[in-house]
Design an enzyme around this catalytic site. Structure first.
Site, PDB file in Angstrom:
ATOM      1  N   ASP A  13       0.810  -1.224   0.000  1.00  0.00           N
ATOM      2  CA  ASP A  13       0.000   0.000   0.000  1.00  0.00           C
ATOM      3  C   ASP A  13       0.846   1.278   0.000  1.00  0.00           C
ATOM      4  O   ASP A  13       0.458   2.302   0.560  1.00  0.00           O
ATOM      5  CB  ASP A  13      -0.970   0.015   1.198  1.00  0.00           C
ATOM      6  CG  ASP A  13      -1.887  -1.191   1.182  1.00  0.00           C
ATOM      7  OD1 ASP A  13      -2.189  -1.688   0.089  1.00  0.00           O
ATOM      8  OD2 ASP A  13      -2.297  -1.635   2.273  1.00  0.00           O
ATOM      9  N   LYS A  16       1.791   2.010  -5.161  1.00  0.00           N
ATOM     10  CA  LYS A  16       2.325   1.430  -6.408  1.00  0.00           C
ATOM     11  C   LYS A  16       1.375   1.652  -7.576  1.00  0.00           C
ATOM     12  O   LYS A  16       1.799   1.917  -8.698  1.00  0.00           O
ATOM     13  CB  LYS A  16       2.558  -0.089  -6.238  1.00  0.00           C
ATOM     14  CG  LYS A  16       3.571  -0.427  -5.164  1.00  0.00           C
ATOM     15  CD  LYS A  16       3.651  -1.913  -4.926  1.00  0.00           C
ATOM     16  CE  LYS A  16       2.411  -2.519  -4.301  1.00  0.00           C
ATOM     17  NZ  LYS A  16       2.129  -2.079  -2.925  1.00  0.00           N
ATOM     18  N   GLY A  40      -4.467  -4.459  -3.753  1.00  0.00           N
ATOM     19  CA  GLY A  40      -5.515  -3.462  -3.990  1.00  0.00           C
ATOM     20  C   GLY A  40      -4.787  -2.193  -4.380  1.00  0.00           C
ATOM     21  O   GLY A  40      -4.141  -1.575  -3.538  1.00  0.00           O
ATOM     22  N   HIS A  41      -4.802  -1.859  -5.644  1.00  0.00           N
ATOM     23  CA  HIS A  41      -4.028  -0.723  -6.153  1.00  0.00           C
ATOM     24  C   HIS A  41      -4.963   0.392  -6.607  1.00  0.00           C
ATOM     25  O   HIS A  41      -5.767   0.205  -7.509  1.00  0.00           O
ATOM     26  CB  HIS A  41      -3.131  -1.168  -7.316  1.00  0.00           C
ATOM     27  CG  HIS A  41      -2.074  -2.159  -6.893  1.00  0.00           C
ATOM     28  ND1 HIS A  41      -1.147  -2.673  -7.745  1.00  0.00           N
ATOM     29  CD2 HIS A  41      -1.796  -2.701  -5.674  1.00  0.00           C
ATOM     30  CE1 HIS A  41      -0.347  -3.500  -7.082  1.00  0.00           C
ATOM     31  NE2 HIS A  41      -0.737  -3.541  -5.822  1.00  0.00           N
ATOM     32  N   GLN A 218       2.084  -5.994  -3.192  1.00  0.00           N
ATOM     33  CA  GLN A 218       2.649  -6.083  -1.824  1.00  0.00           C
ATOM     34  C   GLN A 218       3.931  -5.249  -1.704  1.00  0.00           C
ATOM     35  O   GLN A 218       4.036  -4.226  -2.347  1.00  0.00           O
ATOM     36  CB  GLN A 218       2.914  -7.556  -1.461  1.00  0.00           C
ATOM     37  CG  GLN A 218       1.665  -8.395  -1.265  1.00  0.00           C
ATOM     38  CD  GLN A 218       1.067  -8.933  -2.544  1.00  0.00           C
ATOM     39  OE1 GLN A 218       1.764  -9.529  -3.328  1.00  0.00           O
ATOM     40  NE2 GLN A 218      -0.219  -8.740  -2.765  1.00  0.00           N
TER      41      GLN A 218
HETATM   42  P1  GDP Z   1      -0.725   0.207  -3.508  1.00  0.00           P
HETATM   43  O1  GDP Z   1      -1.293  -1.055  -2.990  1.00  0.00           O
HETATM   44  O2  GDP Z   1       0.746   0.323  -3.269  1.00  0.00           O
HETATM   45  O3  GDP Z   1      -1.081   0.477  -4.940  1.00  0.00           O
HETATM   46  O4  GDP Z   1      -1.379   1.384  -2.646  1.00  0.00           O
HETATM   47  P2  GDP Z   1      -2.950   1.526  -2.265  1.00  0.00           P
HETATM   48  O5  GDP Z   1      -3.660   2.079  -3.446  1.00  0.00           O
HETATM   49  O6  GDP Z   1      -3.467   0.278  -1.663  1.00  0.00           O
HETATM   50  O7  GDP Z   1      -2.882   2.548  -1.061  1.00  0.00           O
HETATM   51  C1  GDP Z   1      -2.396   3.804  -1.225  1.00  0.00           C
HETATM   52  C2  GDP Z   1      -3.443   4.793  -0.729  1.00  0.00           C
HETATM   53  O8  GDP Z   1      -2.849   6.071  -0.689  1.00  0.00           O
HETATM   54  C3  GDP Z   1      -4.616   4.954  -1.686  1.00  0.00           C
HETATM   55  O9  GDP Z   1      -5.742   5.340  -0.958  1.00  0.00           O
HETATM   56  C4  GDP Z   1      -4.162   6.058  -2.615  1.00  0.00           C
HETATM   57  O10 GDP Z   1      -5.227   6.753  -3.238  1.00  0.00           O
HETATM   58  C5  GDP Z   1      -3.463   6.941  -1.630  1.00  0.00           C
HETATM   59  N1  GDP Z   1      -2.345   7.732  -2.168  1.00  0.00           N
HETATM   60  C6  GDP Z   1      -1.333   7.347  -2.987  1.00  0.00           C
HETATM   61  N2  GDP Z   1      -0.442   8.338  -3.128  1.00  0.00           N
HETATM   62  C7  GDP Z   1      -0.899   9.365  -2.377  1.00  0.00           C
HETATM   63  C8  GDP Z   1      -0.389  10.660  -2.078  1.00  0.00           C
HETATM   64  O11 GDP Z   1       0.665  11.088  -2.538  1.00  0.00           O
HETATM   65  N3  GDP Z   1      -1.127  11.417  -1.198  1.00  0.00           N
HETATM   66  C9  GDP Z   1      -2.304  10.989  -0.671  1.00  0.00           C
HETATM   67  N4  GDP Z   1      -2.950  11.788   0.159  1.00  0.00           N
HETATM   68  N5  GDP Z   1      -2.802   9.785  -0.934  1.00  0.00           N
HETATM   69  C10 GDP Z   1      -2.101   8.975  -1.771  1.00  0.00           C
HETATM   70  P1  IMO Z   2      -0.847  -4.262  -2.155  1.00  0.00           P
HETATM   71  O1  IMO Z   2      -0.406  -4.813  -3.483  1.00  0.00           O
HETATM   72  C1  IMO Z   2      -0.884  -4.614   2.187  1.00  0.00           C
HETATM   73  C2  IMO Z   2      -0.637  -8.672   3.812  1.00  0.00           C
HETATM   74  C3  IMO Z   2      -1.870  -9.122   4.551  1.00  0.00           C
HETATM   75  C4  IMO Z   2      -1.253 -10.100   5.533  1.00  0.00           C
HETATM   76  C5  IMO Z   2      -0.136 -10.757   4.701  1.00  0.00           C
HETATM   77  C6  IMO Z   2      -0.494 -12.091   4.088  1.00  0.00           C
HETATM   78  O2  IMO Z   2      -2.152  -3.564  -2.170  1.00  0.00           O
HETATM   79  O3  IMO Z   2       0.266  -3.458  -1.557  1.00  0.00           O
HETATM   80  P2  IMO Z   2      -2.015 -12.803   2.014  1.00  0.00           P
HETATM   81  O4  IMO Z   2      -3.476 -12.615   1.780  1.00  0.00           O
HETATM   82  O5  IMO Z   2      -1.147 -12.258   0.946  1.00  0.00           O
HETATM   83  O6  IMO Z   2      -1.667 -14.227   2.333  1.00  0.00           O
HETATM   84  O7  IMO Z   2      -1.718 -11.970   3.371  1.00  0.00           O
HETATM   85  O8  IMO Z   2       0.176  -9.842   3.687  1.00  0.00           O
HETATM   86  N1  IMO Z   2      -0.897  -8.196   2.432  1.00  0.00           N
HETATM   87  C7  IMO Z   2      -0.931  -6.896   2.094  1.00  0.00           C
HETATM   88  N2  IMO Z   2      -0.830  -5.774   2.845  1.00  0.00           N
HETATM   89  N3  IMO Z   2      -0.998  -4.525   0.847  1.00  0.00           N
HETATM   90  C8  IMO Z   2      -1.071  -5.625   0.078  1.00  0.00           C
HETATM   91  O9  IMO Z   2      -1.070  -5.575  -1.265  1.00  0.00           O
HETATM   92  C9  IMO Z   2      -1.083  -6.895   0.696  1.00  0.00           C
HETATM   93  N4  IMO Z   2      -1.169  -8.154   0.243  1.00  0.00           N
HETATM   94  C10 IMO Z   2      -1.043  -8.931   1.317  1.00  0.00           C
HETATM   95  O10 IMO Z   2      -2.482  -8.056   5.205  1.00  0.00           O
HETATM   96  O11 IMO Z   2      -0.644  -9.415   6.579  1.00  0.00           O
HETATM   97 MG    MG Z   3      -2.859  -1.694  -1.783  1.00  0.00          MG
END
Ligand code: GDP
Ligand code: IMO
Ligand code: MG
Length: 423
Positions: A13, A16, A40-41, A218
C-alpha cells in the site's frame, strides 16, 4: 530505460498503483508479475476511482497492452468481475498460460487454517493466496492452460479428490466437484481468449525496444524470502524475483523504482518497529482517510519512516530509484522522526534479524526533523515544496543512497511529480 519494475519497499500500500498509472502513460506494455487479488491498487484518473486487484494499474491508459504473467495466482471470478466493472471495450489484456488459478477450495482451506491458528493467525487478505501458491509448490495446482483447455474437467476431478482428503483433515465440509465444475467451466470459457504465453510476448516486445513496465504487488517486507516471515505473503514482490515470474532474462530488466511511503504503514499481523503509539499522531494519520483500507475495512497501523527497511529492500530486491508518496499527509506534524538504525539486545544494528521473535524486540534509533505546516497538495515541482519537506526528501536520499525521481502529494494522477525522467 525501456524495461523497469515498480516495487513496494515495505508492507504494501505504498502507492504502487498510482506510480504505475503515472508511468503507464509512457509504456507500451504493463505487466503484473506476482501475487493475486490480495493486492488493492488505487488509481484516480480523469475523476474516476479504480481499485485494481488483478488488472495492472496501466489498464486505464489507452494503447497499453496489459499482461498477467506466470508468477501470479489468479482468481478468475474476481478477474472477470474487474473486467466487467471496467467495462472498456478497448482493454487489451493477456494472461499467462502458466499462471495458476485460485479456486473456491483455496479460500475455504485458508479460512480453516487461519481459524485453527487462533491468536497466531496471519490476518491474511482471505483471498486464498497461500493455499494457491502451496498447491503450485506441491504440484497439484491448476494452471490457466489446463483450466481453459479440454482436460479441465478430468484434472479438476483429480484435484477435488485430493482436496477432499485435506477437507477431512481440516474438519471442514467437503467440496462438491459438480458444483465447482459447473460454475468454473463458464469462467474458463470466458478466460480462453486472454490466455497466451506471456513470456514469448514479453521477450518479443523487449526485442522490439517497446517500453515495458512491470508492476509489483505487496512490498519487500511481505516477501516470502526476505520479509518478516511468517507474517508475509506467499510470493516474492521483488525486482530480483521478476525475471523468474515473468519469463525474461535477468539482464533484460534495466531498473527498479521502489515506491516509498513518506512514513510506514502495516496492514495485517506482524511487527513494525517504528509503530506510532501516540494517539494524537495516530489520529492525524487516520483523519486523512488515506490509511483506510477498503478491502479489509480497517485502518492501517502508522509508523515513522524506517531507513533500515529501505536499505534492506534496496539490497534484497534491487532498487535503482525511488518514488516517495503521500508526502502531503505529513503536513501539519510538528516533528518527523526517521529511524536510522535499531537497538537489538543492547547493540546497534542496521539490518533486519531473520528471527521474527528477535525482530519483534528491536527498538528504533531516531533522528528528528522539523515538519511543515503548509498544505502541499498543489505543488507542481520540487522547488515549490516547503524547505523542510525538501530536506525530508533529501534525508531519505542521503540515508538510502537512492535518488528520488518521483514524489506525490495527493491521490490524483496530477498530484504525481516527476523530478527526473528515467523511463
Ligand atoms: P498500492 O497497494 O501500493 O497500490 O497502494 P494503495 O492504493 O493500496 O494505497 C495507497 C493509498 O494512498 C490509496 O488510498 C491512494 O489513493 C493513496 N495515495 C497514494 N499516493 C498518495 C499521495 O501522494 N497522497 C495521498 N494523500 N494519498 C495517496
Ligand atoms: P498491495 O499490493 C498490504 C498482507 C496481509 C497479511 C499478509 C499475508 O495492495 O500493496 P495474504 O493474503 O497475501 O496471504 O496476506 O500480507 N498483504 C498486504 N498488505 N498490501 C497488500 O497488497 C497486501 N497483500 C497482502 O495483510 O498481513
Ligand atoms: Mg494496496
Amino acid at each position: 530505460m525501456n524495461t523497469i519494475v515498480v516495487v513496494g519497499t515495505a508492507w504494501g500500500d505504498e502507492g504502487k498503483g498510482k506510480i504505475t498509472d503515472f508511468l503507464a502513460s509512457k509504456a507500451d506494455v504493463v505487466a503484473r508479475f506476482q501475487g493475486g487479488n490480495n493486492a488493492g491498487h488505487t488509481v484516480i484518473a480523469d475523476g474516476k476511482y479504480h481499485l485494481f486487484q488483478l488488472l495492472p494499474s496501466g489498464s486505464v491508459n489507452k494503447d497499453v497492452v496489459n499482461l498477467l504473467t506466470q508468477g501470479m495466482v489468479i482468481d478468475v471470478k474476481g478477474l472477470l468481475e474487474e473486467i466487467d466493472e471496467l467495462n472498456d471495450p478497448n482493454l487489451q489484456l493477456y494472461v499467462s498460460n502458466r499462471a495458476h488459478v485460485v479456486m473456491p477450495y483455496h479460500l475455504k482451506i485458508e479460512e480453516a487454517i487461519e481459524l485453527s491458528k487462533g491468536k497466531d493467525k496471519l490476518s491474511t487478505t482471505k483471498k486464498g493466496i497461500g493455499p494457491a501458491y502451496s498447491d503450485k509448490a506441491n504440484r497439484i495446482g491448476l494452471r490457466m492452460e489446463i483450466f481453459t483447455g479440454s482436460n479441465f474437467k478430468e484434472e479438476l476431478k483429480k484435484i477435488i479428490r485430493q482436496k477432499n482428503i485435506d477437507a477431512e483433515k481440516l474438519e471442514i465440509e467437503s467440496f462438491d466437484f459438480e458444483e465447482i465444475y459447473n460454475e468454473y467451466k463458464v469462467y474458463a470459457e470466458r478466460m480462453r481468449k486472454y490466455v497466451i504465453d506471456t513470456s514469448i510476448f514479453l521477450n518479443e516486445a523487449i526485442e522490439k525496444k517497446k517500453k515495458v513496465l512491470f508492476e509489483g504487488a505487496q512490498g519487500v517486507m511481505l516477501c516470502v524470502e526476505n520479509g518478516t516471515y511468517p507474517y508475509v505473503t506467499s510470493s516474492s514482490p521483488t525486482a530480483a524475483a521478476l525475471p523468474l515470474y515473468a519469463g525474461i532474462a535477468p539482464w533484460l530488466l534495466e531498473g527498479a523504482i521502489g515506491v516509498v511511503k513518506a512514513y510506514m504503514t502495516r496492514e495485517g499481523a506482524g511487527p513494525m518497529p517504528t509503530l506510532i503509539n501516540d494517539e494524537e499522531i495516530v489520529k492525524h494519520f487516520h483523519k486523512t482517510k488515506v490509511e483506510y483500507e477498503p478491502r479489509t475495512q480497517t485502518y492501517r497501523r502508522p509508523g515513522w519512516f524506517d531507513s533500515v527497511i529501505l536499505n534492506h529492500s534496496k539490497r534484497v530486491s534491487g532498487i535503482s530509484h525511488i518514488a516517495v508518496t503521500v508526502l502531503d499527509v505529513l503536513s501539519g506534524l510538528k516533528e518527523l522522526k526517521i529511524c536510522i538504525s535499531y537497538n537489538h539486545n543492547g547493540k546497534e544494528i542496521n539490518y533486519i534479524p531473520a528471527d521474527i521473535n528477535e525482530y519483534s524486540k528491536v527498538t528504533p534509533n531516531y533522528i528528528t526533523m522539523p515538519g511543515w505546516e503548509e498544505d502541499i497538495s498543489n505543488v507542481t515541482c520540487f522547488e515549490e515544496l516547503p524547505i523542510n519537506a525538501q530536506n525530508y526528501l533529501r534525508k531519505i536520499e542521503e540515508l538510502s543512497g537512492l535518488e528520488v525521481v518521483l514524489f506525490s502529494v495527493g491521490p490524483n494522477r496530477e498530484q504525481t511529480i516527476e523530478v527526473k525522467s528515467v523511463f
